[in-house]
Enzyme design. Structure first.
Site, PDB file in Angstrom:
ATOM      1  N   ARG A  24       0.840  -1.194   0.000  1.00 53.11           N
ATOM      2  CA  ARG A  24       0.000   0.000   0.000  1.00 53.11           C
ATOM      3  C   ARG A  24       0.880   1.250   0.000  1.00 53.11           C
ATOM      4  O   ARG A  24       1.852   1.340   0.754  1.00 53.11           O
ATOM      5  CB  ARG A  24      -0.931   0.012   1.220  1.00 53.11           C
ATOM      6  CG  ARG A  24      -1.932  -1.132   1.166  1.00 53.11           C
ATOM      7  CD  ARG A  24      -2.934  -1.108   2.302  1.00 53.11           C
ATOM      8  NE  ARG A  24      -3.790  -2.284   2.233  1.00 53.11           N
ATOM      9  CZ  ARG A  24      -4.668  -2.620   3.163  1.00 53.11           C
ATOM     10  NH1 ARG A  24      -4.835  -1.853   4.227  1.00 53.11           N
ATOM     11  NH2 ARG A  24      -5.410  -3.708   3.011  1.00 53.11           N
TER      12      ARG A  24
ATOM     13  N   ARG B  34       1.821   1.510  10.220  1.00 55.13           N
ATOM     14  CA  ARG B  34       1.364   1.932   8.891  1.00 55.13           C
ATOM     15  C   ARG B  34       2.564   1.867   7.945  1.00 55.13           C
ATOM     16  O   ARG B  34       3.394   2.772   7.927  1.00 55.13           O
ATOM     17  CB  ARG B  34       0.788   3.351   8.962  1.00 55.13           C
ATOM     18  CG  ARG B  34      -0.002   3.767   7.730  1.00 55.13           C
ATOM     19  CD  ARG B  34      -0.447   5.227   7.841  1.00 55.13           C
ATOM     20  NE  ARG B  34      -1.369   5.452   8.915  1.00 55.13           N
ATOM     21  CZ  ARG B  34      -2.701   5.370   8.823  1.00 55.13           C
ATOM     22  NH1 ARG B  34      -3.248   5.061   7.654  1.00 55.13           N
ATOM     23  NH2 ARG B  34      -3.480   5.612   9.856  1.00 55.13           N
TER      24      ARG B  34
ATOM     25  N   GLU C 125      -7.108  -0.571  14.945  1.00 55.96           N
ATOM     26  CA  GLU C 125      -7.630  -1.622  14.077  1.00 55.96           C
ATOM     27  C   GLU C 125      -6.595  -2.715  13.811  1.00 55.96           C
ATOM     28  O   GLU C 125      -5.446  -2.434  13.467  1.00 55.96           O
ATOM     29  CB  GLU C 125      -8.057  -1.021  12.738  1.00 55.96           C
ATOM     30  CG  GLU C 125      -8.544  -2.055  11.737  1.00 55.96           C
ATOM     31  CD  GLU C 125      -8.416  -1.586  10.295  1.00 55.96           C
ATOM     32  OE1 GLU C 125      -8.284  -2.446   9.410  1.00 55.96           O
ATOM     33  OE2 GLU C 125      -8.426  -0.360  10.062  1.00 55.96           O
TER      34      GLU C 125
ATOM     35  N   SER D 274     -10.525  -6.493   9.882  1.00 58.50           N
ATOM     36  CA  SER D 274     -11.664  -5.885   9.206  1.00 58.50           C
ATOM     37  C   SER D 274     -12.371  -6.980   8.425  1.00 58.50           C
ATOM     38  O   SER D 274     -11.719  -7.808   7.791  1.00 58.50           O
ATOM     39  CB  SER D 274     -11.175  -4.786   8.259  1.00 58.50           C
ATOM     40  OG  SER D 274     -12.253  -4.114   7.669  1.00 58.50           O
TER      41      SER D 274
ATOM     42  N   ARG E 188       0.581  -6.205  11.502  1.00 55.75           N
ATOM     43  CA  ARG E 188       0.261  -5.214  12.532  1.00 55.75           C
ATOM     44  C   ARG E 188      -0.055  -5.858  13.876  1.00 55.75           C
ATOM     45  O   ARG E 188       0.101  -5.223  14.931  1.00 55.75           O
ATOM     46  CB  ARG E 188      -0.907  -4.344  12.084  1.00 55.75           C
ATOM     47  CG  ARG E 188      -1.213  -3.209  13.046  1.00 55.75           C
ATOM     48  CD  ARG E 188      -2.400  -2.365  12.625  1.00 55.75           C
ATOM     49  NE  ARG E 188      -2.113  -1.523  11.486  1.00 55.75           N
ATOM     50  CZ  ARG E 188      -2.927  -0.564  11.050  1.00 55.75           C
ATOM     51  NH1 ARG E 188      -4.087  -0.353  11.667  1.00 55.75           N
ATOM     52  NH2 ARG E 188      -2.609   0.171  10.003  1.00 55.75           N
TER      53      ARG E 188
END
Length: 422
Positions: free
Chosen positions: A259, A274, A346, A349, A386
């Site tokens: 990403r 991130r 988070e 998901s 993560r």
């Protein structure tokens, strides 16, 4: 892509309400209906003219010499009219497709309206530990344990890259293997998919819309690096008709993910929260649309099972409509507690995409009446890099060591991660 036939049959209000909940333009509902009516009218005119053209063509061969000239003139005029009508129908079809492609999925009833801060907390599970020492963050712990090296990651690849070293690599491999084994035991088929996909696959899953700047593109090959194995798994059955008796198809994919993190300048620059590259184990399901709601809750339950095995305090949140991706009709996140930030972040998901992706990718099943219908698709995170952040911070001890959660120990090969640096 939303169901245009349902829009015609049930009227524009469901789409209007969905667009309002997302904070998007609700006028697209009427625009779609207008374009659709004009396209169908143009198509009817084209088909009527073409039928007339064929009829005149047949008449020419049977006509007397004195009738033939008039018929040939009529045929020439009809040929021009048919060409013009076909062009108009194609133009309107293209315009309709362009508008359809830009419209997000219709949100599920009960989804909170609003934006990123309007989520609804469903439940909190587990109480954060009361620490009698000042906790270290995951990067400091990772450096003490010889598990995370962001300095050399930056040297080699730039900002937001890292090395997982020693027990850091063992921790990630153990975590992802544990997730794979749980999914396989629950009936999922394990998959290691390609991480480069064609434009039609990336677009079909809805990732080339509003968030296309998050995606890495290789122009020389016209291929995209995936940000989740949801993308190749969604494309796995593209242009296929599945057996209804075999549904649901449940896949568990292990892949590296990429990403660009565009627009996140200055956010979470410390550590590995991130980053541009990470590994993830992702659940993906094709099922009957009537099963999708219950299947979504099952995916959430499997995510919660993983978090509880890892003894992590977490909460479940129902994401607001304006914070959903374009493909999702509803999304639940699980957020793990981070002691050094004093808040939940988070880690999983799961999204119900109904038949939105399958319409774009043409994934269907044979219904009881023998007719093909579009399948529903769902996805959910079962483990990712993560999670290491939450594991290190929640299970740390005052001396910098970290207790490996009991369920994870067989996959990591040790009970305690001991400091190796001062």
């Amino acid at each position: 892509m939303i169901d245009l036939r349902a829009l015609r049959e049930h009227g524009p209000e469901p789409l209007r309400a969905s667009q309002r909940a997302r904070g998007e333009d609700e006028g697209v509902a009427d625009q779609l209906l207008d374009l659709d009516a004009r396209r169908r009218s143009a198509l009817t005119r084209f088909e009527t003219l073409r039928a007339e053209q064929k009829s005149v063509g047949k008449a020419v061969s049977k006509a007397s010499p004195e009738e033939r000239d008039d018929l040939l003139t009529q045929a020439k005029t009809l040929a021009a009219d048919v060409k013009e009508a076909e062009a108009e129908a194609e133009r309107l079809a293209g315009e309709l497709d362009e508008v359809l492609t830009g419209i997000p999925n219709i949100v599920e009833e009960g989804t909170p309206a609003g934006g990123v801060d309007d989520f609804r907390v469903f439940e909190k599970v587990g109480a954060p530990r009361e620490l009698d020492f000042t906790p270290r963050d995951h990067l400091e712990l990772g450096e003490i344990l010889g598990a995370i090296d962001t300095e050399r990651g930056t040297k080699v690849s730039g900002a937001r890259f890292y090395f997982l070293t020693g027990v850091g690599a063992m921790l990630e491999l153990g975590l992802l293997n544990m997730a794979m084994q749980q999914a396989i035991a629950s009936g999922f088929t394990p998959m290691i998919p390609p991480v480069l996909v064609k434009p039609e696959t990336m677009e079909g899953t809805g990732y080339l819309g509003a968030h296309s700047d998050e995606v890495y593109h290789l122009p020389a090959d016209d291929l995209y690096l995936v940000g989740t194995s949801e993308v190749p798994l969604a494309g796995y059955h593209a242009d296929e008709i599945l057996s209804a008796d075999a549904l649901p198809h449940r896949y568990i994919g292990w892949s590296s993910c990429f990403r660009r993190e565009a627009g996140s300048y200055g956010k979470d620059t410390r550590g590995i929260i991130r980053v541009h590259q990470f590994n993830k184990v992702e659940m993906f399901v094709f099922c009957h649309p009537d099963q999708a709601h219950d299947e979504h809750l099952r995916l959430l339950a499997w995510e919660r099972e993983m978090l509880e095995k890892l003894e992590l305090p977490y909460r479940v949140v129902d994401i607001a409509a304006g914070d959903l991706g374009s493909s999702a009709a509803r999304k639940y996140d699980c957020e793990a507690w981070l002691p050094t930030q004093g808040r939940y972040r988070e880690v999983t998901s799961t999204s119900n995409c109904t038949d939105f992706q399958s319409r774009r990718l043409n994934v269907r099943y044979r219904a009881e009446d023998g007719k093909p219908r579009f399948a529903a698709t769902l996805n959910g995170t079962l483990a990712t890099t993560r999670w290491i952040v939450a594991i290190l911070e929640n299970h740390q001890r005052a001396d910098g060591s970290v207790v490996v959660p009991e369920a994870l120990r067989p996959f990591v090969g040790r009970d305690i991660l001991e400091p190796v640096n001062g």
